[in-house]
Write a protein that holds these residues in place. Structure first.
Motif, short mmCIF file in Angstrom:
data_model
loop_
_atom_site.label_atom_id
_atom_site.label_comp_id
_atom_site.label_asym_id
_atom_site.label_seq_id
_atom_site.Cartn_x
_atom_site.Cartn_y
_atom_site.Cartn_z
N ASP A 17 -2.53 7.72 9.07
CA ASP A 17 -3.45 8.79 8.59
C ASP A 17 -2.71 9.65 7.44
O ASP A 17 -3.39 10.16 6.60
CB ASP A 17 -4.11 9.57 9.74
CG ASP A 17 -5.33 8.73 10.42
OD1 ASP A 17 -5.90 7.72 9.54
OD2 ASP A 17 -5.75 8.80 11.61
N MET A 26 -3.60 10.22 3.59
CA MET A 26 -3.66 11.61 3.25
C MET A 26 -2.60 11.63 1.93
O MET A 26 -2.97 12.46 0.99
CB MET A 26 -3.13 12.60 4.18
CG MET A 26 -3.40 13.86 4.14
SD MET A 26 -5.10 14.27 3.46
CE MET A 26 -4.65 15.11 1.90
N GLU A 44 -5.78 23.24 19.20
CA GLU A 44 -5.65 22.79 17.93
C GLU A 44 -4.23 22.17 18.07
O GLU A 44 -4.11 21.16 17.39
CB GLU A 44 -5.80 23.80 17.09
CG GLU A 44 -5.89 23.47 15.40
CD GLU A 44 -7.26 22.60 15.67
OE1 GLU A 44 -8.20 22.86 15.90
OE2 GLU A 44 -7.27 21.64 14.56
N LYS A 93 -4.62 18.73 19.57
CA LYS A 93 -5.45 17.75 18.56
C LYS A 93 -4.18 17.31 17.37
O LYS A 93 -4.16 16.21 17.14
CB LYS A 93 -6.50 18.36 17.63
CG LYS A 93 -7.79 18.51 18.44
CD LYS A 93 -8.78 18.69 17.72
CE LYS A 93 -9.92 18.77 18.76
NZ LYS A 93 -11.08 19.70 18.13
N ALA A 94 -3.50 18.57 17.02
CA ALA A 94 -2.70 18.11 15.85
C ALA A 94 -1.48 17.05 16.37
O ALA A 94 -1.05 16.29 15.24
CB ALA A 94 -2.17 19.46 15.26
N ALA A 95 -1.22 17.19 17.57
CA ALA A 95 0.00 16.30 17.99
C ALA A 95 -0.79 14.83 17.94
O ALA A 95 0.19 13.87 18.16
CB ALA A 95 0.38 16.72 19.31
N MET A 128 -8.83 16.61 6.90
CA MET A 128 -7.68 17.35 7.47
C MET A 128 -8.02 19.03 7.26
O MET A 128 -8.58 19.58 6.46
CB MET A 128 -6.41 17.03 6.43
CG MET A 128 -5.29 17.85 6.72
SD MET A 128 -3.86 17.40 5.62
CE MET A 128 -4.40 17.92 3.90
N THR A 162 -2.03 13.30 15.51
CA THR A 162 -2.11 12.61 14.11
C THR A 162 -1.05 11.31 13.84
O THR A 162 0.03 11.37 14.46
CB THR A 162 -1.35 13.61 13.21
OG1 THR A 162 -2.23 14.74 13.13
CG2 THR A 162 -1.43 13.03 11.60
N THR A 201 -3.97 19.34 11.23
CA THR A 201 -4.68 18.37 12.09
C THR A 201 -5.32 17.34 11.32
O THR A 201 -6.16 17.80 10.40
CB THR A 201 -5.80 19.06 13.11
OG1 THR A 201 -5.13 20.06 13.76
CG2 THR A 201 -6.39 18.08 14.06
N ILE A 202 -5.28 15.89 11.36
CA ILE A 202 -5.68 15.01 10.61
C ILE A 202 -6.69 14.30 11.61
O ILE A 202 -6.03 13.45 12.63
CB ILE A 202 -4.72 14.07 9.85
CG1 ILE A 202 -3.99 15.16 9.14
CG2 ILE A 202 -5.74 13.14 9.19
CD1 ILE A 202 -2.90 14.32 8.38
N PRO A 203 -8.05 14.50 11.72
CA PRO A 203 -8.86 13.58 12.66
C PRO A 203 -8.43 12.02 12.44
O PRO A 203 -8.42 11.58 11.38
CB PRO A 203 -10.01 13.86 12.35
CG PRO A 203 -9.94 15.24 11.33
CD PRO A 203 -8.87 14.95 10.83
#
Lengths: 147, 82
Positions: B65, B69, B54, B57-59, A106, B61, A97-99
């Motif tokens: 970003d 990363m 979770e 939320k992950a979906a 992450m 991304t 998960t990357i806010p």
């Protein structure tokens, strides 16, 4: 076959590369087919993209790169669900998960790893019972060394 | 909601294939034994709910970003991994 994706536009994929989740991912039970591809070659991040849901994609990675002693306890019923005869057929991924706008924050979901049977390309998200792992494990964070 | 009272050692059955037995009680904790077919998923509700949350939320991304990363990862890799 051609699929539509929100992030990457239309993509031509080989239907034999499809990954099938008989139960979907948790929270997305109706989305059963995905494709996995590299974000790019030099970093260990991949996309798990739904093939019939253009906006649905997850970032996944190899857990052992970040948590070398990571252990997934696989139960008999999971092996059966994926028709696994030999556990060397299995690959393990974790979902990241990357806010938004805060990539250094992450986290990895170590509690719900994804197993893929490379042989028949069936996959399943597990729910680990151990209390050792959490759904938001910080991946980069040793305070003071970030940046 | 159907509410049933059971004692330790007693069970309820759900359909033909699922049985839930009260194994022990201690304070406000109840230990349950669950017998169900292999293809029936059984989870502690709060853990299950946390993974669903979770995943949602992950979906979300974004491609951008992850690229940021990736750059951080490369820098980290070239300066020696911890």
């Amino acid at each position: 076959m051609r699929i539509e994706t929100t992030r990457f536009g239309p993509m031509d994929i080989n239907a034999r590369m499809l990954i099938h989740f008989p139960d979907g991912l948790l929270g997305f039970p109706d989305v059963k087919n995905y494709i996995i591809f590299d974000h790019d070659q030099d970093a260990p991040f991949k996309w798990l993209q739904a093939t019939d849901e253009p906006a649905l994609a997850f970032v996944i990675t190899d857990p052992f790169l970040f948590v070398p002693d990571y252990q997934v306890e696989i139960e008999e019923q999971d092996l059966q669900a994926l028709s696994v005869s030999d556990s060397s057929q299995l690959s393990t991924f974790i979902i990241l998960t990357i806010p938004a706008g805060q990539p250094t924050r992450m986290t990895a979901n170590l509690k719900g790893p994804v197993l893929v049977n490379g042989e028949n390309r069936w996959a399943k998200q597990l729910v680990l019972t151990t209390s050792l792992y959490h759904t938001r494990h910080p991946l980069l964070a040793t305070p003071g060394t970030a940046g | 909601m159907l509410v049933l009272t059971r004692k330790v050692g007693e069970s309820i059955t759900i359909g033909e294939h699922i049985r839930v037995t009260v194994i022990a009680m201690k304070g406000n904790q109840v230990k349950l034994g669950i017998e169900a077919p292999a293809d029936t998923q059984v989870h502690r509700e709060e853990i299950y709910a946390r993974i669903i949350e979770e995943n949602q939320k992950a979906a979300a991304t974004s491609h951008q970003d992850l690229s940021t990363m990736r750059d951080l990862w490369r820098r980290r890799s070239t300066t020696g991994r911890a």
